[in-house]
Design a protein around this motif. Structure first.
Motif, PDB file in Angstrom:
ATOM      1  N   PRO A   1      35.535  45.734  42.071  1.00  0.00           N
ATOM      2  CA  PRO A   1      36.909  45.500  41.616  1.00  0.00           C
ATOM      3  C   PRO A   1      37.550  43.917  41.800  1.00  0.00           C
ATOM      4  O   PRO A   1      38.182  43.607  40.971  1.00  0.00           O
ATOM      5  CB  PRO A   1      37.931  46.425  42.237  1.00  0.00           C
ATOM      6  CG  PRO A   1      37.110  47.234  43.470  1.00  0.00           C
ATOM      7  CD  PRO A   1      35.398  46.715  42.938  1.00  0.00           C
TER       8      PRO A   1
ATOM      9  N   ARG B   1      36.923  40.606  39.455  1.00  0.00           N
ATOM     10  CA  ARG B   1      37.722  40.526  38.312  1.00  0.00           C
ATOM     11  C   ARG B   1      39.133  39.844  38.512  1.00  0.00           C
ATOM     12  O   ARG B   1      39.516  39.045  37.653  1.00  0.00           O
ATOM     13  CB  ARG B   1      37.751  41.606  37.585  1.00  0.00           C
ATOM     14  CG  ARG B   1      37.784  42.895  38.417  1.00  0.00           C
ATOM     15  CD  ARG B   1      37.714  44.258  37.622  1.00  0.00           C
ATOM     16  NE  ARG B   1      36.582  44.820  37.669  1.00  0.00           N
ATOM     17  CZ  ARG B   1      36.103  46.206  37.734  1.00  0.00           C
ATOM     18  NH1 ARG B   1      37.159  46.882  37.779  1.00  0.00           N
ATOM     19  NH2 ARG B   1      35.075  46.647  37.823  1.00  0.00           N
TER      20      ARG B   1
ATOM     21  N   SER C   1      43.710  38.630  35.975  1.00  0.00           N
ATOM     22  CA  SER C   1      42.535  39.801  35.790  1.00  0.00           C
ATOM     23  C   SER C   1      41.874  39.441  34.572  1.00  0.00           C
ATOM     24  O   SER C   1      42.494  39.142  33.481  1.00  0.00           O
ATOM     25  CB  SER C   1      43.318  41.019  35.696  1.00  0.00           C
ATOM     26  OG  SER C   1      42.577  42.256  36.018  1.00  0.00           O
TER      27      SER C   1
ATOM     28  N   THR D   1      38.940  41.468  33.881  1.00  0.00           N
ATOM     29  CA  THR D   1      38.068  42.630  34.013  1.00  0.00           C
ATOM     30  C   THR D   1      37.126  42.488  32.579  1.00  0.00           C
ATOM     31  O   THR D   1      36.152  42.616  32.290  1.00  0.00           O
ATOM     32  CB  THR D   1      38.960  43.813  33.927  1.00  0.00           C
ATOM     33  OG1 THR D   1      39.753  43.721  34.864  1.00  0.00           O
ATOM     34  CG2 THR D   1      37.687  44.918  34.079  1.00  0.00           C
ATOM     35  N   TYR D   2      38.060  42.661  31.417  1.00  0.00           N
ATOM     36  CA  TYR D   2      37.362  42.743  29.921  1.00  0.00           C
ATOM     37  C   TYR D   2      36.514  41.588  29.504  1.00  0.00           C
ATOM     38  O   TYR D   2      35.567  41.854  28.949  1.00  0.00           O
ATOM     39  CB  TYR D   2      38.398  43.547  29.153  1.00  0.00           C
ATOM     40  CG  TYR D   2      38.772  44.619  29.670  1.00  0.00           C
ATOM     41  CD1 TYR D   2      38.088  45.726  29.685  1.00  0.00           C
ATOM     42  CD2 TYR D   2      40.184  44.761  30.471  1.00  0.00           C
ATOM     43  CE1 TYR D   2      38.510  47.058  30.386  1.00  0.00           C
ATOM     44  CE2 TYR D   2      40.574  46.085  30.891  1.00  0.00           C
ATOM     45  CZ  TYR D   2      39.484  47.132  30.763  1.00  0.00           C
ATOM     46  OH  TYR D   2      40.099  48.161  31.616  1.00  0.00           O
TER      47      TYR D   2
ATOM     48  N   ASN E   1      33.300  41.624  31.114  1.00  0.00           N
ATOM     49  CA  ASN E   1      32.484  42.321  30.426  1.00  0.00           C
ATOM     50  C   ASN E   1      31.643  41.810  29.405  1.00  0.00           C
ATOM     51  O   ASN E   1      30.473  41.856  28.984  1.00  0.00           O
ATOM     52  CB  ASN E   1      33.016  43.627  30.000  1.00  0.00           C
ATOM     53  CG  ASN E   1      33.759  44.454  31.256  1.00  0.00           C
ATOM     54  OD1 ASN E   1      33.016  44.122  32.328  1.00  0.00           O
ATOM     55  ND2 ASN E   1      34.431  45.605  30.706  1.00  0.00           N
TER      56      ASN E   1
ATOM     57  N   ASP F   1      30.725  49.861  36.028  1.00  0.00           N
ATOM     58  CA  ASP F   1      31.963  49.463  37.082  1.00  0.00           C
ATOM     59  C   ASP F   1      31.815  50.105  38.232  1.00  0.00           C
ATOM     60  O   ASP F   1      31.543  51.280  38.514  1.00  0.00           O
ATOM     61  CB  ASP F   1      33.183  50.307  36.228  1.00  0.00           C
ATOM     62  CG  ASP F   1      34.408  49.968  36.839  1.00  0.00           C
ATOM     63  OD1 ASP F   1      34.322  49.042  37.794  1.00  0.00           O
ATOM     64  OD2 ASP F   1      35.339  49.979  36.285  1.00  0.00           O
TER      65      ASP F   1
ATOM     66  N   LEU G   1      39.460  51.365  41.816  1.00  0.00           N
ATOM     67  CA  LEU G   1      39.866  49.891  41.501  1.00  0.00           C
ATOM     68  C   LEU G   1      40.606  49.317  42.897  1.00  0.00           C
ATOM     69  O   LEU G   1      40.329  48.345  43.178  1.00  0.00           O
ATOM     70  CB  LEU G   1      40.649  49.639  40.288  1.00  0.00           C
ATOM     71  CG  LEU G   1      41.236  48.568  39.744  1.00  0.00           C
ATOM     72  CD1 LEU G   1      40.088  47.568  39.157  1.00  0.00           C
ATOM     73  CD2 LEU G   1      42.642  48.368  38.880  1.00  0.00           C
TER      74      LEU G   1
ATOM     75  N   GLU H   1      46.933  46.408  37.935  1.00  0.00           N
ATOM     76  CA  GLU H   1      45.603  47.208  36.909  1.00  0.00           C
ATOM     77  C   GLU H   1      45.673  48.529  37.261  1.00  0.00           C
ATOM     78  O   GLU H   1      45.634  49.241  36.195  1.00  0.00           O
ATOM     79  CB  GLU H   1      44.462  46.454  37.054  1.00  0.00           C
ATOM     80  CG  GLU H   1      43.725  46.353  35.842  1.00  0.00           C
ATOM     81  CD  GLU H   1      42.222  45.653  35.990  1.00  0.00           C
ATOM     82  OE1 GLU H   1      42.074  44.668  36.410  1.00  0.00           O
ATOM     83  OE2 GLU H   1      41.191  46.210  35.309  1.00  0.00           O
TER      84      GLU H   1
END
Lengths: 157, 625
Positions: free
Chosen positions: B260, B263, B277, B279-280, B283, B296, B451, B577
């Motif tokens: 976590p 990110r 953030s 995160t995506y 990815n 994850d 997270l 988040e």
């Protein structure tokens, strides 16, 4: 055998801690005493001191390496320390240094094979008016010449 | 200031000074000072550096760091104080009277340049092949002061061997400029005490006890020293070359798990403000780099909560109902590998208090190479698991010999946030511009509880969300599930939750106050452990410990620099988040239910999970042989 020696060392440090206290400021007198009694402060002794004073071993190591008169490695029985500061240098330190090296058969920073002599440079010890000067353990010798220094050292042999 | 004692032969620099008194001689009083001719009012005791920074006056600094005690050793921040014979270090000069400071005079400029030239004369600078190229404080200062030649020479050849003995931290003393930030980090901030200066004068060298390699001393691998090093003298052990090799090998199935904390911080490596953030976008980047599956770590964080929470409830039952003397309470968390090594070294007799759960990273590795390999019919010997972690200690953890419960090395490589950012750059990608992408099934969607593992107090909060509901059947009595007492950056936090109207099978917990503590940074952990040793914590049930200040988000693998402000921003990003996720409790994560139905059929802390998800610890002790 090692265990017996280590136990003796632990007991000695416990005694010193009893005498000087177990706070940070007791570090100097304790390690000075170990240095006087054993000619060195072994890694085991450093860790034991650190444990008893609740400081980190690396801090003890830092102090031991900071001071020239404390040592973490074994030294010879007689530690010859020649002054290298400017007054002694101008009074002919270089010739004396070569004579000492020749006489003992070692270079500065080394120890003789029989562990009798260690040779080191030191900085000013206040004998500037009587240079070149030298320390052998606690004894001061002044106004050295390549001849007298050989005589002095032969007395210790 | 002008009243210098006249009839004294001493040079000006040695003459005693009589300084005018401040208006009011008390804490909290202000004093009027003058910087570069402009008047300012500051609190008594503020240092010149702080006063300048508060008023947007630039003063360079190097050995100064917000997290550390003052040292004043680098002398880059020197300023002129009227009446003082010599230049003063701004970082260590407390303002107690009406002084006049000049930060821009000729004397100051020349002195700073000299200081820099002296530092460069000892620094082995090979900037192109240096991993801190572009993020080096010395390089930045050299540019700032227009260094175009080496007045006092430059190190052309290596003098020291690089110490690569540790799995986590690499020491390159040729690049050290003796600012002692690492020493202060190790001794004062973390209280581990591995690094200290040896010898003195121009022979000074930062070293370990008896000059031993880092792997042989009591280093806990937290990597906080790396985060504070202004140059590249300390860095994490970088496995990215090996990772590129397995990515380029078509026979290998390369799986990456992302923790976590990276990110919330990786954006900083790409120039974004702290707390963005990513995160995506991350990815997408990982898929484009060539990882076969992106999972994850929050999933195994949820799994950890199930295991650790169950373990806690079992311990409580054994202790309170059966009166078992071999069961130790409080239970200590075991997610932080730095903390594990710390307790193994410093409190080896207290290992029974630790939860036996592996960290989420290691749980993931063993689940991937068993459950995932079986479900997707992949030969586990061809699976390579990589873990993106905010942590350098994770590199050591995945190399621990006992971490092979799947029959293979559970996690092959630990990668830090910084190294991942470097890989993304190398792949020719600019992270903020990438389209968002999702995690892969089956370990994609995780709960918010997993997270928040990234922030200090997060494990506790996640555990409470699950344990409370398990015992009472109702969600925790906090608004929006935000257990506020778990949050924030106090060194040691303590709080309690009352268990009421419990389910019949947990009747022995009726009316019990569940007391818990949270500590972050090993210095705080030491305080907690000392009270545990003194027997003061008998009423506490659960203690969360993270080795790094701020928890994982302030970890040793996170982008440099770090400061309390930056860590706060990262925590905000993580909590934000969490608040936006549909599932926020570990036991409600559908994948968790699935894995307990299909694979770990004997439930949390059952036989199989004991084999795969639990571990044991080594009594290491403090003695350096």
């Amino acid at each position: 055998m090692i265990d017996i020696k280590q136990n003796a060392m632990t007991e000695e440090i416990e005694m010193l801690v009893g005498k000087f206290g177990s706070t940070r400021d007791a570090l100097m007198p304790i390690i000075q005493n170990i240095q006087i009694n054993h000619g060195m402060i072994s890694d085991f002794a450093q860790q034991e001191v650190a444990r008893m004073l609740d400081v980190h071993p690396v801090e003890v190591y830092g102090v031991v390496t900071f001071y020239s008169f404390l040592s973490e490695t074994p030294k010879g029985r007689y530690i010859v320390r020649l002054c290298r500061t400017i007054s002694c240098d101008m009074a002919g330190k270089e010739a004396v240094a070569r004579a000492v090296e020749r006489e003992l058969g070692i270079r500065f920073g080394e120890t003789t094979a029989d562990n009798k002599f260690s040779l080191e440079y030191i900085n000013c010890m206040g004998m500037c008016d009587q240079g070149p000067s030298m320390l052998v353990n606690d004894l001061v010798f002044t106004k050295l010449t390549p001849h007298t220094v050989v005589d002095i050292l032969s007395k210790f042999k | 200031m002008d009243k210098i004692v006249k009839d004294n032969r001493a040079p000006v620099s040695q003459k005693p000074l009589t300084m005018p008194k401040p208006d009011k001689d008390a804490i909290g009083a202000t004093v009027g000072i003058e910087i570069n001719g402009n008047p300012y009012k500051v609190l008594i005791g503020t240092t010149i550096l702080e006063a300048c920074r508060q008023n947007n006056i630039h003063v360079p600094s190097l050995c100064y760091h917000e997290d550390l005690c003052l040292a004043g050793v680098c002398r880059v921040c020197v300023v002129e104080v009227e009446g003082m014979g010599t230049l003063q270090a701004a970082c260590t000069f407390p303002i107690i009277n009406k002084i006049k400071v000049r930060t821009t005079s000729e004397k100051v400029r020349k002195a700073r340049r000299h200081v820099l030239d002296l530092m460069l004369s000892e620094h082995y600078g090979e900037c192109y092949s240096c991993h801190r190229n572009g993020n080096c404080e010395l390089q930045k200062l050299a540019k700032e002061y227009g260094v175009d030649s080496y007045k006092f020479g430059h190190v052309e050849k290596r003098r020291y061997q690089i110490d690569r003995s540790s799995y986590s931290v690499v020491r390159d003393m040729d690049k050290c400029i003796l600012c002692k930030r690492c020493v202060r980090t190790c001794i004062d901030l973390q209280e581990v005490g591995v690094l200290e200066a040896k010898n003195r004068g121009n022979n000074t060298k930062i070293t370990t006890f008896m000059d031993k390699p880092l792997a042989d001393v009591i280093c806990i691998n937290c990597g906080q020293c790396i985060n504070r090093c202004p140059t590249a003298a300390l860095k994490a052990n970088d496995p990215s070359d090996e990772i590129w090799n397995v990515i380029d090998d078509p026979s290998k199935h390369v799986v990456i798990q992302t923790a976590p904390s990276p990110r919330a911080a990786i954006g900083e490596e790409f120039g974004l403000p702290p707390g963005t953030s990513m995160t995506y976008q991350m990815n997408t980047a990982l898929k484009m780099i060539g990882f076969d599956k992106v999972f994850d770590t929050d999933f195994t964080a949820d799994l950890t909560i199930m295991e650790e929470g169950t373990e806690l409830l079992m311990r409580l039952k054994k202790k309170l109902v059966d009166g078992d003397k071999n069961v130790m309470l409080p239970q200590l968390t075991s997610c932080s590998p730095g903390w594990i090594k710390y307790i193994e070294h410093f409190y080896p007799d207290y290992l029974d208090y630790l939860s036996t759960c592996k960290s989420p990273q290691q749980m993931f590795g063993s689940v991937i190479k068993t459950f995932y390999a079986k479900e997707h019919e992949i030969d586990p010997s061809n699976i390579v698991t990589v873990a993106v972690m905010p942590c350098s200690a994770k590199k050591f953890e995945c190399n621990r010999p006992e971490m092979d419960s799947s029959g293979f090395k559970d996690v092959d490589y630990g990668l830090t946030t910084r190294e991942l950012a470097q890989m993304i750059r190398e792949a020719g990608l600019y992270l903020p511009d990438l389209p968002p992408g999702n995690f892969d099934d089956p370990f994609g969607d995780a709960s918010g509880a997993g997270l928040i593992f990234g922030a200090t107090g997060g494990v506790m909060e996640a555990a409470l969300r699950t344990a409370y509901e398990l015992v009472t059947g109702r969600p925790v009595p906090f608004e929006n599930l935000d257990i506020i007492p778990c949050r924030g950056f106090d060194g040691v936090k303590q709080a309690s939750v009352k268990l009421e109207k419990v389910k019949p099978e947990w009747s022995f917990l009726e009316g019990v106050d569940l007391n818990f503590m949270i500590a972050h940074g090993t210095a705080n952990a030491k305080k907690v452990m000392e009270s545990l040793v003194r027997g003061e914590l008998s009423n506490i049930h659960f203690i969360e410990v993270m080795a790094c200040p701020g928890g994982c988000l302030g970890g040793g693998g996170q982008p440099i620099p770090t400061s309390p402000e930056i860590r706060k921003k990262r925590a905000e990003a993580i909590y934000q988040e969490d608040a936006g996720l549909p599932v926020r409790k570990s036991h409600e994560n559908p994948h968790i239910t699935y894995i307990y139905e299909k694979f770990l059929t004997d439930g949390p802390c059952g036989h199989l999970s004991h084999k795969l998800l639990h571990t044991q610890y080594v009594k290491r002790g403090k003695f350096i042989g």
